[in-house]
Design a protein around this motif. Structure first.
Motif, PDB file in Angstrom:
ATOM      1  N   SER A 250      -1.489  32.395  63.907  1.00  0.00           N
ATOM      2  CA  SER A 250      -2.888  32.213  64.260  1.00  0.00           C
ATOM      3  C   SER A 250      -2.984  31.651  65.673  1.00  0.00           C
ATOM      4  O   SER A 250      -1.992  31.246  66.269  1.00  0.00           O
ATOM      5  CB  SER A 250      -3.527  31.227  63.289  1.00  0.00           C
ATOM      6  OG  SER A 250      -2.931  29.955  63.448  1.00  0.00           O
ATOM      7  N   ALA A 252      -4.404  28.791  66.586  1.00  0.00           N
ATOM      8  CA  ALA A 252      -4.034  27.367  66.560  1.00  0.00           C
ATOM      9  C   ALA A 252      -2.550  27.200  66.283  1.00  0.00           C
ATOM     10  O   ALA A 252      -1.897  26.315  66.827  1.00  0.00           O
ATOM     11  CB  ALA A 252      -4.853  26.628  65.504  1.00  0.00           C
ATOM     12  N   GLY A 253      -2.003  28.057  65.420  1.00  0.00           N
ATOM     13  CA  GLY A 253      -0.577  27.989  65.120  1.00  0.00           C
ATOM     14  C   GLY A 253       0.251  28.287  66.361  1.00  0.00           C
ATOM     15  O   GLY A 253       1.211  27.591  66.666  1.00  0.00           O
TER      16      GLY A 253
ATOM     17  N   ALA B 321      -1.584  25.327  60.388  1.00  0.00           N
ATOM     18  CA  ALA B 321      -2.602  25.944  61.246  1.00  0.00           C
ATOM     19  C   ALA B 321      -2.722  27.435  60.921  1.00  0.00           C
ATOM     20  O   ALA B 321      -3.822  27.985  60.850  1.00  0.00           O
ATOM     21  CB  ALA B 321      -2.258  25.727  62.718  1.00  0.00           C
ATOM     22  N   ASP B 322      -1.592  28.086  60.712  1.00  0.00           N
ATOM     23  CA  ASP B 322      -1.624  29.504  60.307  1.00  0.00           C
ATOM     24  C   ASP B 322      -2.414  29.672  59.013  1.00  0.00           C
ATOM     25  O   ASP B 322      -3.260  30.557  58.901  1.00  0.00           O
ATOM     26  CB  ASP B 322      -0.201  30.030  60.085  1.00  0.00           C
ATOM     27  CG  ASP B 322       0.501  30.399  61.389  1.00  0.00           C
ATOM     28  OD1 ASP B 322      -0.149  30.356  62.442  1.00  0.00           O
ATOM     29  OD2 ASP B 322       1.701  30.731  61.332  1.00  0.00           O
ATOM     30  N   HIS B 323      -2.111  28.848  58.031  1.00  0.00           N
ATOM     31  CA  HIS B 323      -2.796  28.955  56.744  1.00  0.00           C
ATOM     32  C   HIS B 323      -4.299  28.699  56.901  1.00  0.00           C
ATOM     33  O   HIS B 323      -5.112  29.340  56.248  1.00  0.00           O
ATOM     34  CB  HIS B 323      -2.215  27.958  55.733  1.00  0.00           C
ATOM     35  CG  HIS B 323      -0.991  28.455  55.034  1.00  0.00           C
ATOM     36  ND1 HIS B 323      -1.035  29.439  54.078  1.00  0.00           N
ATOM     37  CD2 HIS B 323       0.312  28.119  55.155  1.00  0.00           C
ATOM     38  CE1 HIS B 323       0.192  29.676  53.634  1.00  0.00           C
ATOM     39  NE2 HIS B 323       1.026  28.882  54.277  1.00  0.00           N
ATOM     40  N   GLU B 325      -6.195  29.205  59.593  1.00  0.00           N
ATOM     41  CA  GLU B 325      -6.928  30.186  60.402  1.00  0.00           C
ATOM     42  C   GLU B 325      -6.855  31.603  59.872  1.00  0.00           C
ATOM     43  O   GLU B 325      -7.710  32.427  60.186  1.00  0.00           O
ATOM     44  CB  GLU B 325      -6.408  30.158  61.843  1.00  0.00           C
ATOM     45  CG  GLU B 325      -6.712  28.827  62.537  1.00  0.00           C
ATOM     46  CD  GLU B 325      -7.023  28.996  64.010  1.00  0.00           C
ATOM     47  OE1 GLU B 325      -6.449  29.913  64.626  1.00  0.00           O
ATOM     48  OE2 GLU B 325      -7.844  28.206  64.533  1.00  0.00           O
ATOM     49  N   LEU B 326      -5.846  31.925  59.082  1.00  0.00           N
ATOM     50  CA  LEU B 326      -5.652  33.328  58.705  1.00  0.00           C
ATOM     51  C   LEU B 326      -6.269  33.681  57.350  1.00  0.00           C
ATOM     52  O   LEU B 326      -6.131  34.794  56.888  1.00  0.00           O
ATOM     53  CB  LEU B 326      -4.158  33.677  58.715  1.00  0.00           C
ATOM     54  CG  LEU B 326      -3.522  33.601  60.109  1.00  0.00           C
ATOM     55  CD1 LEU B 326      -2.019  33.802  60.020  1.00  0.00           C
ATOM     56  CD2 LEU B 326      -4.135  34.621  61.049  1.00  0.00           C
ATOM     57  N   MET B 335     -10.108  24.860  62.201  1.00  0.00           N
ATOM     58  CA  MET B 335      -9.355  23.769  62.803  1.00  0.00           C
ATOM     59  C   MET B 335     -10.330  22.880  63.567  1.00  0.00           C
ATOM     60  O   MET B 335     -11.052  23.364  64.454  1.00  0.00           O
ATOM     61  CB  MET B 335      -8.295  24.325  63.763  1.00  0.00           C
ATOM     62  CG  MET B 335      -7.131  25.035  63.076  1.00  0.00           C
ATOM     63  SD  MET B 335      -6.085  23.919  62.087  1.00  0.00           S
ATOM     64  CE  MET B 335      -5.146  23.106  63.397  1.00  0.00           C
TER      65      MET B 335
END
Lengths: 469, 469
Positions: A250, A252-253, B321-323, B325-326, B335
């Motif tokens: 993502s 942010a990631g 962050a991935d979790h 935003e995705l 976030m």
């Protein structure tokens, strides 16, 4: 980067120098030194301020180390000193160097200057560097362990086939914890850190050739040589599973990756498409990475994607069937359509009122032997490629012996068996017992079905490989 | 069905008759009788073949029971005899009957005939029936327990707010196991079984009004009165969370439901659309159901969906962050963008090299106090609605005291804090410790972020309710 590398001396060193080895309690230089001493390695502590470290005479400087004897230098001092020490080690001809300290590219421009000095070393001298900002390596089979954090009892980690290569130390430590708990057997843990020299490709190649490795699992936040990785993976994936968790997907990631390791994360869409084409199995979080490694390192590859479900608890049959049928990504599964003879055989071995179509529900009246017999019948059916077996210990006629019933039948079959066992205070104990019998188990029905998908995906990769010219 | 019902006498009975109570070891009639005796209920065993049961004089028949004294009859004999006994209990004016036995509609046409006889009883007599084919009920606060399977230490289950209502006994038992292990506090477990009379709506209404219940969790395979359920749920969801796992979503799953309970599962698409409209939170497997119940029964509802992530381990910040935003379904998260003052405050409390943008990475040099101070700063920031905090015990300066650091800060905030703690041999111990401090924790980063989504979804339901006329 890009040069050929023999990592034997790094991963199986005869003699190790520990720069910053110390007797001072709690220090990283003490933890690492003590671990290596316990493992029986021939050790050379380097410390200008201590004449001996825990009874072993210390060298006052890297230049005082015996020439030509050291295979590996582990540098356990702060960033600035570590760079100078690494330069000295390389000048002394030490072929492998691990730089533990953080404070390099991930810490800003000043750190980047230090890291550039490290990166220059391999190009000039030929010595190879792992790190900086890394936990280092842990190989249960030869007890090489430079990890300076608690990582659980390694008893269960011993003798396994998973090479776990992680750009994040903490993700790696979690995997080690899982391995030692209810998990999987570890061949090696490698912390890549900032990858100033050695990177995921070097270890992909090494463990791809290593006969003790049955599955490669990667946690990567950024690929610097993505195409090279995929090219190398293609050849290896034809022989053993390669699973990759690419984090920083993502916005942010990806931005957090930059803070974490000083790198930029690649475009997620490009990565996703390429992985499948090259036979790499992709997962999306740490739990899935560990589950995939556990499954693929141990179980045989099924012939196809037809799954049978066995349960003494109707609700779980329903949920498992939902999970099987409602997922359409890679590793898509199909509910096996059982032979009438199989249904009759299960009925004969159990009850008139058991539900003998897939999902097979033996009801809570089942006993250990019935679960075993029904499992046998499902494994013998030509229309099944694998079986998910609910090991539910609450029914009154089910005992602890069901573990051995299931393990015995699974052992005698060329088809994979995946166990789901219930939550609750005894779950981990049962998972450990299954693990000791070589049976792969999970504490939720969703994870058990996902494990079956990993196997179906692997089967499909192998089919494509064989079909290729 | 459909008639008004006061379930007080069922769930808080003064005197209980146990039909089929016996001293014979291992029998269901003994397990249930012993449990109820241990809990101190006034008991009337009914058994024509035993003059007393474990020291309590037995009645030889239902007709011999004292008139007007019994609130609840638990019938623990086989299907045929159970129907006759239920008819006798109803004739004697016993208001509530639990029929434990299977062998009814789920077992084929013969069983269907028996179940039709049971279904007729409430219409004729006004007595209400729970079951058949049910584990019955378990209420930790008054120790009413008719469950005849092992369900773990109930110590942790005591005093909680989750009413767990399950059409599947085994799914319920798993939830009890989870509750007693690292889980959540249980207000009540209700096994619906075949729902010949009392169904999910009766218990939705009851626990919707029950002041001790803070969250209702349902496992349902088929809705007979779907519209009524949703109408009733709408009013309750305005006051407390209602979470539903509707199993039997796939073709194979729906067909398995038919074998399991003798019912047809509704169309999945119709169900899905309706749930959201009526404020019901939907989950898709047992793990998610238990996680949602645990989260929603304990944590305050956030004002919005902006989440901050705190970690001493960069990799987990990246994955979290991935979790965040995705995922784009219900309960979508954002976030949080931190105030510059918050970033400065975290930096001042920690290190110059900490990464103080969201996700906040304190690095493995963090200590307990720093984690607590950074958590405080994030909770104080006006741009955050909730915080996910990685409780990672591997870093050298982190100790067990971090549990209390985190719990203390979480307690003093009106914003929810969700903890993720690592895998490994100590994970469950830490989860239990957090639980004892009232902190909600999960063993994987994906589940922690999913818990935040449950909260964001709840916040959005409450907003819609307030906006409604």
């Amino acid at each position: 980067m890009g040069q050929q590398s023999d990592l034997q001396a790094l991963l199986n060193p005869r003699a190790i120098a520990v720069i910053g080895a110390t007797a001072r309690p709690g220090r990283v230089g003490r933890i690492i030194f003590e671990q290596l001493r316990r493992s029986g390695f021939s050790l050379y502590p380097v410390n200008p301020n201590e004449s001996d470290v825990l009874g072993i005479p210390a060298c006052s400087a890297v230049s005082a180390l015996p020439a030509g004897e050291i295979d590996l230098a582990v540098i356990a001092i702060g960033a600035e000193g570590a760079v100078t020490a690494a330069e000295e080690c390389a000048r002394s001809g030490i072929p492998h160097i691990i730089v533990v300290a953080g404070g390099f590219a991930e810490a800003g421009p000043g750190g980047k200057v230090l890291e550039d000095r490290l990166s220059a070393i391999p190009k000039i001298t030929g010595s190879r560097i792992l790190g900086p900002n890394t936990l280092g390596v842990f190989l249960p089979h030869n007890r090489l362990d430079t990890l300076f954090v608690e990582h659980g009892d390694s008893a269960l980690a011993r003798g396994g086939g998973v090479a776990f290569i992680s750009q994040s130390g903490s993700v790696g430590v979690e995997a080690l914890g899982l391995a030692s708990n209810t998990g999987f057997g570890m061949r090696a843990f490698i912390g890549l850190g900032n990858k100033c020299d050695l990177d995921e490709i070097d270890f992909l190649r090494h463990f791809g050739e290593d006969s003790g490795t049955t599955c490669l699992a990667f946690y990567v936040e950024s690929f610097d040589r993505g195409r090279d990785f995929l090219e190398a993976a293609r050849g290896i994936a034809a022989r053993k599973p390669v699973v990759v968790l690419k984090a920083g997907r993502s916005g942010a990631g990806a931005s957090a990756v930059s803070s974490h390791t000083g790198r930029l994360a690649g475009s997620d869409r490009v990565v996703g498409g390429a992985f499948r084409q090259f036979g790499v199995q992709r997962v999306f979080d740490d739990e899935a990475l560990c589950d995939a490694a556990k499954t693929l390192s141990v179980l045989p590859v099924p012939k196809g994607n037809r799954v049978a479900i066995l349960t003494p608890a109707g609700g779980y049959g329903v949920m498992a069937a939902d999970h099987v049928e409602l997922h359409h990504g890679p590793g898509r599964l199909e509910m096996a359509v059982l032979e009438p003879a199989t249904e009759a055989r299960i009925r004969a071995a159990t009850f008139p009122f058991a539900s003998c179509r897939n999902p097979v529900d033996l009801t809570a009246s089942a006993n250990d032997r019935m679960v075993g017999d029904a499992l046998d019948a499902l494994l013998d059916d030509p229309n099944t490629d694998m079986v998910i077996c609910t090991a539910f210990f609450a029914p009154p006629s089910i005992t602890d012996r069901m573990v051995e019933e299931i393990a015995g039948r699974a052992e005698n079959s060329a088809k994979p068996v995946i166990v789901f066992t219930q939550y609750g205070p005894f779950t981990d104990d049962y998972l450990r017992r299954f693990h000791r019998h070589g049976v792969v188990g999970f504490p939720s029905v969703g994870r058990a079905v996902r494990a079956a998908r990993f196997l179906a995906e692997r089967a499909s990769i192998l089919k494509n490989t064989e079909a290729a010219p």
